[in-house]
Structure formats: structure tokens, C-alpha cells
Scaffold this active site. Structure first.
Site, PDB file in Angstrom:
ATOM      1  N   ARG A 174      57.230  44.431  33.187  1.00 11.85           N
ATOM      2  CA  ARG A 174      56.914  44.523  34.613  1.00 11.85           C
ATOM      3  C   ARG A 174      57.384  45.871  35.110  1.00 11.85           C
ATOM      4  O   ARG A 174      58.521  46.263  34.824  1.00 11.85           O
ATOM      5  CB  ARG A 174      57.660  43.431  35.388  1.00 11.85           C
ATOM      6  CG  ARG A 174      57.213  42.030  35.081  1.00 11.85           C
ATOM      7  CD  ARG A 174      58.235  41.020  35.569  1.00 11.85           C
ATOM      8  NE  ARG A 174      59.502  41.134  34.834  1.00 11.85           N
ATOM      9  CZ  ARG A 174      60.595  40.440  35.108  1.00 11.85           C
ATOM     10  NH1 ARG A 174      60.612  39.584  36.108  1.00 11.85           N
ATOM     11  NH2 ARG A 174      61.694  40.596  34.384  1.00 11.85           N
ATOM     12  N   GLY A 176      52.097  35.819  49.991  1.00 11.40           N
ATOM     13  CA  GLY A 176      52.183  37.233  50.341  1.00 11.40           C
ATOM     14  C   GLY A 176      50.799  37.821  50.573  1.00 11.40           C
ATOM     15  O   GLY A 176      49.825  37.084  50.742  1.00 11.40           O
ATOM     16  N   CYS A 231      47.531  46.099  36.747  1.00 12.26           N
ATOM     17  CA  CYS A 231      47.283  45.119  35.677  1.00 12.26           C
ATOM     18  C   CYS A 231      46.581  43.836  36.119  1.00 12.26           C
ATOM     19  O   CYS A 231      45.535  43.488  35.587  1.00 12.26           O
ATOM     20  CB  CYS A 231      48.600  44.777  34.986  1.00 12.26           C
ATOM     21  SG  CYS A 231      49.216  46.141  34.001  1.00 12.26           S
ATOM     22  N   LYS A 271      54.409  46.903  44.680  1.00 12.54           N
ATOM     23  CA  LYS A 271      55.545  45.989  44.826  1.00 12.54           C
ATOM     24  C   LYS A 271      56.806  46.823  44.987  1.00 12.54           C
ATOM     25  O   LYS A 271      56.760  48.055  44.914  1.00 12.54           O
ATOM     26  CB  LYS A 271      55.653  45.043  43.629  1.00 12.54           C
ATOM     27  CG  LYS A 271      55.952  45.747  42.329  1.00 12.54           C
ATOM     28  CD  LYS A 271      56.226  44.743  41.233  1.00 12.54           C
ATOM     29  CE  LYS A 271      56.610  45.430  39.957  1.00 12.54           C
ATOM     30  NZ  LYS A 271      56.946  44.549  38.878  1.00 12.54           N
TER      31      LYS A 271
HETATM   32  N1  LIG Z   1      51.742  49.506  33.768  1.00  9.45           N
HETATM   33  C1  LIG Z   1      52.090  48.283  33.396  1.00  9.45           C
HETATM   34  O1  LIG Z   1      52.893  47.613  34.047  1.00  9.45           O
HETATM   35  C2  LIG Z   1      51.503  47.681  32.152  1.00  9.45           C
HETATM   36  C3  LIG Z   1      52.102  46.532  31.612  1.00  9.45           C
HETATM   37  C4  LIG Z   1      51.554  45.988  30.459  1.00  9.45           C
HETATM   38  C5  LIG Z   1      50.425  46.544  29.873  1.00  9.45           C
HETATM   39  N2  LIG Z   1      49.860  47.645  30.442  1.00  9.45           N
HETATM   40  C6  LIG Z   1      48.688  48.225  29.772  1.00  9.45           C
HETATM   41  O2  LIG Z   1      49.142  49.348  29.015  1.00  9.45           O
HETATM   42  C7  LIG Z   1      48.178  50.398  29.049  1.00  9.45           C
HETATM   43  C8  LIG Z   1      48.809  51.668  29.594  1.00  9.45           C
HETATM   44  O3  LIG Z   1      49.214  51.429  30.935  1.00  9.45           O
HETATM   45  P1  LIG Z   1      50.099  52.492  31.754  1.00  9.45           P
HETATM   46  O4  LIG Z   1      50.356  51.889  33.081  1.00  9.45           O
HETATM   47  O5  LIG Z   1      51.250  52.923  30.919  1.00  9.45           O
HETATM   48  O6  LIG Z   1      49.049  53.699  31.878  1.00  9.45           O
HETATM   49  P2  LIG Z   1      49.307  55.157  32.447  1.00  9.45           P
HETATM   50  O7  LIG Z   1      48.003  55.617  32.937  1.00  9.45           O
HETATM   51  O8  LIG Z   1      50.506  55.169  33.336  1.00  9.45           O
HETATM   52  O9  LIG Z   1      49.701  56.002  31.143  1.00  9.45           O
HETATM   53  C9  LIG Z   1      48.817  56.355  30.110  1.00  9.45           C
HETATM   54  C10 LIG Z   1      49.205  57.732  29.604  1.00  9.45           C
HETATM   55  O10 LIG Z   1      48.471  58.022  28.418  1.00  9.45           O
HETATM   56  C11 LIG Z   1      48.128  59.408  28.424  1.00  9.45           C
HETATM   57  N3  LIG Z   1      47.019  59.595  27.484  1.00  9.45           N
HETATM   58  C12 LIG Z   1      45.743  59.148  27.550  1.00  9.45           C
HETATM   59  N4  LIG Z   1      45.055  59.487  26.455  1.00  9.45           N
HETATM   60  C13 LIG Z   1      45.915  60.162  25.661  1.00  9.45           C
HETATM   61  C14 LIG Z   1      45.807  60.759  24.375  1.00  9.45           C
HETATM   62  N5  LIG Z   1      44.670  60.722  23.675  1.00  9.45           N
HETATM   63  N6  LIG Z   1      46.886  61.382  23.861  1.00  9.45           N
HETATM   64  C15 LIG Z   1      48.040  61.425  24.550  1.00  9.45           C
HETATM   65  N7  LIG Z   1      48.213  60.882  25.758  1.00  9.45           N
HETATM   66  C16 LIG Z   1      47.172  60.244  26.298  1.00  9.45           C
HETATM   67  C17 LIG Z   1      47.785  59.679  29.870  1.00  9.45           C
HETATM   68  O11 LIG Z   1      47.831  61.051  30.185  1.00  9.45           O
HETATM   69  C18 LIG Z   1      48.880  58.865  30.583  1.00  9.45           C
HETATM   70  O12 LIG Z   1      50.044  59.630  30.816  1.00  9.45           O
HETATM   71  C19 LIG Z   1      47.002  49.853  29.861  1.00  9.45           C
HETATM   72  O13 LIG Z   1      46.085  49.258  28.983  1.00  9.45           O
HETATM   73  C20 LIG Z   1      47.638  48.788  30.714  1.00  9.45           C
HETATM   74  O14 LIG Z   1      46.732  47.784  31.089  1.00  9.45           O
HETATM   75  C21 LIG Z   1      50.376  48.243  31.552  1.00  9.45           C
END
Ligand SMILES: NC(=O)c1ccc[n+]([C@@H]2O[C@H](COP(=O)([O-])OP(=O)(O)OC[C@H]3O[C@@H](n4cnc5c(N)ncnc54)[C@H](O)[C@@H]3O)[C@@H](O)[C@H]2O)c1
Length: 476
Positions: free
Chosen positions: A176, A274, A281, A341
Site C-alpha cells: 500500500r 468516504g 491501482c 489518500k
Molecule cells: N503503486 C502501487 O501502490 C502499486 C501496488 C501494487 C502493484 N502496483 C503495480 O505495479 C506496477 C508499477 O506501479 P508503480 O506505481 O510503481 O508505477 P510508477 O509509474 O510509479 O513507476 C514505474 C517506473 O518504471 C519506469 N520505467 C518504465 N519503463 C522502464 C524501462 N523500460 N526501464 C526502466 N525504467 C522504466 C518509469 O520511468 C517509472 O519510474 C503497476 O503495474 C501497478 O499496477 C502498484
């Protein structure tokens, strides 16, 4: 690449350790998931190189900063850099050198169809396969529909050098935001989907010792993430459904839901009314779950209902405030909270941001405050403090459940505001104190005056059954 120093003996006494042995890892993507995974894996004793292609993000990391707000993460990144167990680069070839496992943590944003856009992920998998000089297990941490790992394995096979074997496994992330580090280091469970036991064991062994592990096939692991987030969304939407009923009946939803959630089969978490769910996500994954059902020819009626209820919840705050104020055009409104949040700077698909946008669209003059949300947001006026957001306001909206907003003193607020209306969408204010200070307090499931939702109360009909309409009024 940041300077790398020799790793000292690890783990030290009392430090968390991985379930298996320490390994060389590559993490692709330094966002909320990738940066947290990289820093936490390094903390567990692995030797981690994290690849980020965004020059600004990488620059911040190489200078010793972190590009996102996550409690405890800056300290772990700094410790990882000091120990030499963590490094950042834009060179995937260098990051993969000697790595046994590569985690793909890039974004999978939603498309109009509800299906996620997997182009970034496919590109990252291709790059990893092309640059791998030895066998690697590529682990997909990004949220992807079932079948993606299988497809990515074919993509990798096309790109890999002769003799290099790339196996693709799934290990979805459940952290989270605002609690990413603690969730990563002490997860409720780790899910690993792999086609062979050897890869599953390798991946499961990277995580903290002692955490529960669910091992299944890849499609199953991929589906766990969608199903879990859809279930959470349904729970939130159910809480809002109950809250609407509570408003109509003039009773308090928080108490009702506390009663429901106290049953251990239900549980209290995510059962708070809320302004609806948001973030990067839940909305995306519910849409993805529905798209999956459509593609597979199965019914996803609960997910669709959660989506519809959420859309209503997100609109209703401003709609109801408009009723209370008798119109919003030219009215001055203070809004506390912009992120999706508390405790995060993430404003992706934020209900609070939608509240501000809806208020502005209705002609209100909005001043908002959020301590972490990025300053580039050009919606309404941005105040630097809570007091700055409420001064002169005719109404105040509390859009995010934050302790800082909860601490706001109603007597001070009354002195500073021009009006006495508070819409506590987050459900955190002390009703009695705010009412005593002269405010009319509205909220989600806080028993809105019946005038807005006239109810024909069934029990009342029973007690008056058989009496003439006039008899009740006459006190008979
Ligand atoms: N944010 C959350 O709370 C969360 C929780 C669980 C799962 N997820 C999942 O995890 C995944 C990532 O989410 P996030 O929030 O971390 O995304 P984000 O957009 O914050 O981060 C992704 C990063 O990857 C980099 N990137 C993209 N392509 C690249 C490449 N080829 N080489 C190097 N860097 C590269 C981007 O520049 C970016 O900094 C998504 O599928 C999301 O659904 C997110």
C-alpha cells in the site's frame, strides 16, 4: 551507475534476512513498487541494481534523493547505497550482469477499454532478454492480466542470445502506498507463480524469512492481484452503499459498519464510508477484472456494481454540498487533501482531486491544501497551510482522512471561516465538537438531514397501520 562498494557480511545479528540465500538482483523501474522492492531487497541482504529510464528520476536517485514520498524509504535507499548493496543506473545491460533474477516493476496504465496497456512491460521484457548474458528468471511484479507471463516468455525467447534461458515468473505486488516499506518487509503473503518448482523456490527465497508464501501457476498468481483489489473495491463500495442508507435513515454509518466489521468473517478494514476509492491501482484493477471477464465470457456483476457505486460516491460529495449551500457558483470553498489518500504524494485518479475539479467546474472559488501533493497541480488556489485553505471559506470539505486535518480546532476554524458548513467526506471530524462550535456538519453516512432524502419508514407504517391519516398527527 552509482559507486558500488564491497558488501560487508550480511545479514547482521537481528537484521531481517531472506528466506533463501542472498543473490544478485536487477529491478526494472524505480516507481512506488520498483524503488521499494529494490531498497527492501537490498535491506534483506541481496545485491540489487535498479534500472530507471526517466532521466529526472534517475538523477534524483543518483544524487542520494528519492523521487517519491514513502515513509522509511529514503533511509533504506541511503543505507543500501552506503553498503554498496543498492545501485541505480539507466544501463540495463550493466544491471543484469551476474543477476539471477530480474524484477519488472514498470507501469501498466489503463486503456479506454479497461484493459491495461502492457507496452511498457513488453518493452522492458525485451530489453532484459536482449541484454541478459546468462540464464535469468524474469519476475513480473507489475499488475498484469492472466496469460501475460506466458506471452512475455515468448517475447523474451525471441530476444535472448542463443544458449540463454529466460524463464518468466509472476510475483504480484500488494504493498500500500504510504506503507510500502512495512508492507514489503512484513507482507500478509507473497504470491509466486512459476512453471517449475525450481524457479518458484528461487523467487520465494528472495522475500523475508517467515512470511506466508502462496505458490501457484502463473495465471493463478496474476489473477490473485486482480481478484484481491476487486474484492477491496467491492468492500469500499459496500461501505458507501450502507452509508447512503444511513443518511436516508438518519443514523451513523461508522457505528453501523463497526458493528458489521467486528464479525471476524468480515473484518473492519476497507469498511469505511468516504468519497470513493481512487489511486493508481483499485480503479484500474477493477476495470481490468471486468475486461478479463468480458474476454473470458464470465459474469463480473459484483465488480461492475462496485464501479457504478464508486462513480456515484465520487460525484455525490459536491452534489450534496451544492444542495446544502444552495448553489456553488462564486462560493468560496476550502478543501483539505488532494492525494488519493493520507501519507502519500500520489494524486493519480484521486477522489479528492475530483472533488476539487467538480467544485471548480460548478463555479466555486476553491483554495486547497495538501502537504505532499505535487505543486504543479493547477486546480483552484493552493494554500501552504490548513489555515490558509480555510480563511474566508463559506464551506470546508475534508477530502482525505489525515490526522493533521483531524487536529483542526473548530473554534479557531469558526473564527477564520466566513461560513459554518463542513462536509467531512473523510469521516474524521468530531461531530460534537464541530457542532458545538456552531458548524453544520455533513458527511458520508453521518445521518444527513432527512429533508434531502425523504424516507417512508417502514416500521412507522406498521405502528400506524389501521389508523386514519389524521389520527397519528392528533397523537391518537
Ligand atoms: N503503486 C502501487 O501502490 C502499486 C501496488 C501494487 C502493484 N502496483 C503495480 O505495479 C506496477 C508499477 O506501479 P508503480 O506505481 O510503481 O508505477 P510508477 O509509474 O510509479 O513507476 C514505474 C517506473 O518504471 C519506469 N520505467 C518504465 N519503463 C522502464 C524501462 N523500460 N526501464 C526502466 N525504467 C522504466 C518509469 O520511468 C517509472 O519510474 C503497476 O503495474 C501497478 O499496477 C502498484
Amino acid at each position: 551507475m552509482a559507486e558500488r562498494r564491497e558488501c560487508g557480511p550480511w545479514p547482521r545479528e537481528g537484521e531481517p534476512r531472506p528466506a533463501g540465500r542472498a543473490r544478485r538482483l536487477c529491478v526494472v523501474g524505480a516507481g512506488y513498487v520498483g524503488l521499494t522492492a529494490a531498497a527492501c531487497f537490498a535491506h534483506l541482504g541481496h545485491d540489487v541494481r535498479c534500472v530507471e529510464r526517466d532521466a529526472e528520476r534517475l538523477g534524483t536517485l543518483l544524487e542520494g534523493g528519492i523521487p517519491i514520498h514513502e515513509p522509511g524509504l529514503a533511509e533504506l535507499v541511503a543505507a543500501g547505497l552506503r553498503s554498496g548493496r543498492l545501485g541505480f543506473t539507466d544501463d540495463i545491460g550493466a544491471a543484469l550482469e551476474g543477476a539471477e533474477v530480474a524484477f519488472l516493476c514498470v507501469g501498466t496504465p489503463p486503456q479506454a477499454s479497461g484493459e491495461p496497456d502492457l507496452s511498457l512491460l513488453a518493452a522492458a521484457a525485451r530489453e532484459a532478454a536482449r541484454h541478459a548474458s546468462g540464464d535469468v528468471v524474469v519476475v513480473v511484479k507489475s499488475t498484469v492480466p492472466p496469460g501475460s507471463c506466458e506471452a512475455l516468455e515468448l517475447v523474451c525467447a525471441e530476444e535472448a542470445a542463443p544458449g540463454v534461458r529466460i524463464r518468466v515468473a509472476s510475483s504480484p505486488e500488494f504493498l500500500r502506498e504510504s506503507r510500502a516499506v512495512e508492507d514489503f518487509l512484513a507482507p500478509d503473503r507473497v504470491v509466486v507463480g512459476a512453471e517449475d518448482a525450481d524457479a518458484a523456490e528461487l523467487v520465494a527465497g528472495l522475500y523475508p524469512e517467515g512470511c506466508p508464501v502462496v505458490v501457484c501457476d502463473r495465471r493463478g498468481a496474476e489473477l490473485v492481484k486482480y481478484a484481491a483489489n476487486t474484492y477491496l473495491a467491492i468492500k469500499i463500495s459496500f461501505a458507501n452503499e450502507v452509508a447512503q442508507l444511513c443518511d436516508a435513515l438518519g443514523t451513523e454509518a461508522q457505528a453501523v459498519l463497526a458493528g458489521v466489521g467486528a464479525d471476524h468473517r468480515v473484518g473492519p478494514e476497507f469498511l469505511r464510508p468516504g468519497p470513493g476509492y481512487g489511486g493508481s491501482c483499485l480503479p484500474k484493477d477493477v476495470a481490468g477484472f471486468i475486461a478479463l471477464g468480458e474476454a473470458a465470457g464470465t459474469r463480473t456483476t459484483l465488480a461492475a456494481a462496485a464501479e457504478a457505486q464508486n462513480a456515484h460516491a465520487r460525484r455525490s460529495v459536491v452534489h450534496r454540498l451544492e444542495l446544502v449551500l444552495g448553489g456553488l457558483s462564486g462560493r468560496q470553498v476550502g478543501v483539505l487533501g488532494l492525494a488519493f489518500k493520507d501519507g502519500t504524494d500520489d494524486v493519480r485518479d484521486s477522489p479528492a482531486l475530483q472533488i476539487v475539479a467538480d467544485l471548480v467546474a460548478a463555479g466555486a472559488v476553491v483554495t486547497c491544501y495538501d502537504p505532499l501533493a505535487p505543486s504543479f497541480l493547477a486546480l483552484g488556489t493552493r494554500a501552504a497551510t490548513v489555515s490558509g485553505a480555510i480563511v474566508g471559506a463559506e464551506a470546508l470539505v475534508v477530502a482525505v482522512a489525515s490526522e493533521e486535518y483531524q487536529r483542526l480546532d473548530p473554534v479557531t476554524a469558526a473564527r477564520s471561516m466566513a461560513g459554518r458548513v463542513v462536509f467531512d467526506a473523510a469521516g474524521i471530524l468530531d461531530l460534537e465538537r464541530w457542532t458545538a462550535a456552531g458548524f453544520s456538519v455533513y458527511g458520508v453516512g453521518r445521518g444527513m438531514p432527512l429533508a434531502f432524502y425523504p424516507v417512508v419508514w417502514t416500521p412507522l407504517r406498521w405502528t400506524t397501520a389501521g389508523k386514519s391519516p389524521g389520527a397519528e398527527a392528533a397523537g391518537a
